[in-house]
Motif scaffolding. Structure first.
Motif, mmCIF file in Angstrom:
data_model
loop_
_atom_site.group_PDB
_atom_site.id
_atom_site.type_symbol
_atom_site.label_atom_id
_atom_site.label_comp_id
_atom_site.label_asym_id
_atom_site.label_seq_id
_atom_site.Cartn_x
_atom_site.Cartn_y
_atom_site.Cartn_z
ATOM 1 N N THR A 76 0.824 -1.200 0.000
ATOM 2 C CA THR A 76 0.000 0.000 0.000
ATOM 3 C C THR A 76 0.865 1.259 0.000
ATOM 4 N N ASP A 77 0.485 2.203 -0.825
ATOM 5 C CA ASP A 77 1.106 3.525 -0.813
ATOM 6 C C ASP A 77 0.500 4.286 0.365
ATOM 7 N N GLU A 78 1.242 4.330 1.501
ATOM 8 C CA GLU A 78 0.686 4.859 2.749
ATOM 9 C C GLU A 78 0.248 6.314 2.637
ATOM 10 N N LYS A 79 1.056 7.089 1.905
ATOM 11 C CA LYS A 79 0.752 8.523 1.791
ATOM 12 C C LYS A 79 -0.569 8.714 1.052
ATOM 13 N N LYS A 80 -0.687 7.948 -0.070
ATOM 14 C CA LYS A 80 -1.914 8.023 -0.868
ATOM 15 C C LYS A 80 -3.108 7.576 -0.016
ATOM 16 N N LEU A 81 -2.918 6.516 0.777
ATOM 17 C CA LEU A 81 -4.016 5.990 1.596
ATOM 18 C C LEU A 81 -4.509 7.063 2.573
#
Ligand SMILES: [Zn+2]
Length: 444
Positions: A383-388
């Motif tokens: 998962t792209d944490e920033k995007k999430l």
């Protein structure tokens, strides 16, 4: 029509899958064999022959009694049930009269109601006894042939109290019984081969809680659906007779599945007096309590269903499907234990159950192939944490109404928000993680 209440009981015959027949050494697997090739003087009923009870068959009959919650008799015996019919050359059937193997049982199981709630049902079992099957009549054009291959195959008869008042409950009970007996390994209960045969007895009362003074038996039905249809047909027929001021006749009827009607076979005037007496060729049986206790049962389907729901958090519908077939539930349990040892994925049992039930991965695969595919589909996505974080904040911002509802206590609303985030992430996120993060955000 509410003043009428159906009163329904059941008799069920189950052929046991022993190697040999009940009282001789002929093979019990008669189905599909050339007529009259698996017979001997004993199962043909020749004079002077001595029947010897099949130990395995007796043990399975007792196990069925135990599985249905019956009290198992310490003393038991076989009796002769005398009647003449062309499929019974010796003029009597070896059965059990007043000392059946099992009596006074109770079967408890869960059932989903039409409104979706899970209800506990209990069915009282009158008795479980053992007998021998008869030959089979084959009607051809203008002649009738008889095949004695089935003569003497071990048969267990299960009788319920008249505790049912509708055909849906009957069908659900029969499905449970089918699963129980199959899980014991005692019979295939294959309806098409006649190894499970069903006979409902039906009457209708105008005073709830009282037994009517007549009943109609419908003989030898070979599908749960036909039993339901035959019961519905009979109940309607009886009510129509009562409405005309008549009382239905006490009789035995057959069921024509093509026309979906029942038809009269025998009325009370022809009823049999079977003149039962103890079979003088077979000594009475006395069992040790320890050997009855020693006949252990596998985990019953209902107990397994409850365990899957309680221990694994599997929802009822999935747990129900998994526990209808011991092979499938065994497969599930093995796969789950392998996933647990081969991966660090936690709380995955309900997801594995859903994968199996919804056929997202085929159970035709070997356990290891299945496990490999399951781990892949269960593993948390990269998962792209920033995007999430951005998407979560955006979804909260854009959906003030559901957010408000959730904060007011409508906890189910969270799943709507999870769905919105998952859509934005195009599946590249773990839904349980998203749910946790949303919950945390919404507490602030
Ligand atoms: Zn034989």
């Amino acid at each position: 029509m509410n003043k009428y209440t159906p009163v329904i009981g059941l008799e069920i015959h189950v052929e046991l899958k022993t190697n040999s027949k009940m009282f001789c050494s002929c093979p019990a697997n008669w189905f599909g064999k050339t007529p009259n090739t698996v017979t001997c003087p004993i199962c043909l009923g020749m004079p002077g022959m001595l029947p010897v009870p099949n130990k395995m068959a007796v043990e399975w009959a007792i196990k069925i009694g135990k599985a249905l919650g019956c009290t198992i008799a310490i003393h038991s015996k076989f009796d002769r049930k005398n009647y003449f019919y062309p499929d019974l050359p010796k003029g009597y059937q070896i059965s059990q009269y007043d000392e059946p193997f099992g009596q006074n049982g109770i079967v408890t199981f869960s059932q989903k109601s039409k409104s979706g709630t899970i209800e506990k049902k209990q069915v009282l079992i009158t008795r479980v006894h053992m007998e021998e099957d008869t030959g089979k009549l084959i009607h051809k054009d203008n002649e009738t042939l008889v095949d004695f291959n089935r003569s003497g195959v071990p048969l267990v008869e299960i009788v319920t109290e008249p505790v049912f008042d509708n055909s849906d409950d009957v069908k659900r009970f029969l499905e449970e019984l089918h699963t129980i007996i199959r899980s014991l390994g005692a019979s295939d209960c294959d309806m098409e081969k006649g190894s499970m045969r069903l006979e409902p007895n039906i009457s209708v009362t105008t005073k709830k809680g009282t037994l009517p003074n007549y009943k109609v038996e419908v003989k030898n039905i070979n599908s749960f659906r036909y039993v339901k249809q035959a019961i519905d047909y009979e109940v309607k027929r009886h009510i129509e007779l009562f409405e005309k001021g008549e009382t239905p006749a006490q009789e035995t009827r057959g069921y024509n599945e093509k026309k979906q009607v029942t038809f009269s076979q025998r009325t009370k005037e022809q009823a049999h007096d079977y003149r039962y007496f103890p079979d003088p060729d077979i000594p009475p049986m006395v069992f040790e309590q320890t050997s009855i206790d020693g006949l252990s049962l596998p985990e019953m389907p209902e107990a397994k269903l409850q365990r899957f729901m309680n221990d694994f958090g599997i929802k009822y519908d999935d747990a129900f499907i998994l526990t209808r077939d011991a092979n499938l539930s065994d497969y599930f349990e093995l796969v789950v234990s392998k996933v647990a040892t081969q991966s660090k994925i936690e709380n995955m049992e309900s997801r594995v159950a859903s994968i199996i039930v919804n056929k997202k991965i085929s159970v035709e695969l070997s356990h290891d192939e299945f496990v490999a595919q399951a781990i892949q589909s269960l593993a948390p996505k990269h998962t792209d944490e920033k995007k999430l974080q951005e998407e979560i904040e955006k979804v909260i911002r854009d959906n003030p109404k559901p957010v408000e509802e959730y904060k007011k206590g409508k906890s189910a609303t969270i799943m709507f928000l999870v769905g919105m985030v998952m859509r934005q992430m195009k599946g590249e996120a773990d839904a349980t993680v998203v749910k946790k993060q949303l919950e945390r955000k919404l507490i602030d």
